[in-house]
Structures are given as C-alpha cells and as structure tokens.
Design an enzyme around this catalytic site. Structure first.
Site, short mmCIF file in Angstrom:
data_model
loop_
_atom_site.label_atom_id
_atom_site.label_comp_id
_atom_site.label_asym_id
_atom_site.label_seq_id
_atom_site.Cartn_x
_atom_site.Cartn_y
_atom_site.Cartn_z
N ARG A 36 45.80 37.85 -28.92
CA ARG A 36 45.18 37.83 -27.59
C ARG A 36 46.24 37.75 -26.49
NH1 ARG A 36 41.45 32.86 -27.86
NH2 ARG A 36 43.24 32.22 -29.07
N ASN A 54 38.61 36.16 -29.28
CA ASN A 54 38.41 36.05 -30.73
C ASN A 54 36.91 35.99 -31.03
OD1 ASN A 54 41.12 35.93 -31.41
ND2 ASN A 54 41.19 33.71 -31.57
#
Length: 111
Positions: A36, A54
């Site tokens: 990320r 996520n």
C-alpha cells in the site's frame, strides 16, 4: 502529409489529456510487504489521484484517476512491479471509464 501529422499529433495530445478512472484488485503476496505504501508513493509520483486498501481476503484493492497515459503507467506498475517484497500473481482492472473531471484529489491509504 502535413494534415496527417497534425491529426496524429492531435490524437496523441487528446489521449494524454483524457481523464480516466479504474478500479483494481491485486492478488498474491501483497499484504505485510508495504504494498500500500509503495502504491501510494507511485501514484503520487505519477500525479494521480486515488486510494489503496487491504481486504480481508488478502488482496489489495483501490482506484486510480488521472490522465489516461499516467493511469496506464500505474496499471503496468501494479501488474508487474509493486513493492520490493511483494509477489504479484494477478492484477484485475475493472470499471474503467472516461471522466470530465477528477472525483478524487490526492492519493491515500484507506483502512
């Protein structure tokens, strides 16, 4: 000949300025490997807007918005590069659409 060159140049410029949005989901070893953070960093470096998150299923999802050529660069990065410790098995892109103006501003991680 000159007119053909103008038309080709015009088409290239228009495609570079055309805004697009696309959703993505990345499968593989993409959680717990800073995926990320690297995605957010890459999106910002390309001047894109969007978000990354996520999922409970172990994938990473998100959306990217910006000029079509930069969005395509980001799609290639998501599919082939990712974070240094990640392993990308598959990248799925969906809901791709043209836009008149950006709906998101900046790139962020969602929780």
């Amino acid at each position: 000949m000159f007119l053909i060159l103008i038309c080709v140049f015009s088409a290239v410029v228009m495609s570079q300025n055309k805004l697009t949005s696309v959703d993505f989901e990345i499968f593989g070893n993409v959680q717990g490997v800073c995926f990320r953070m690297y995605t957010e960093e890459q999106g910002r470096s390309l001047g894109l807007s969007g978000w990354v998150k996520n999922t409970r299923q172990g994938t990473v999802i998100g959306q990217i918005q910006g000029p079509m050529d930069k969005v395509n660069d980001m799609k290639l990065w998501l599919k082939n590069v990712g974070s240094p410790s990640s392993r990308i098995d598959r990248a799925v892109f969906s809901n791709e659409r043209d836009m008149c103006k950006l709906e998101l501003h900046g790139f962020s991680t969602r929780y």
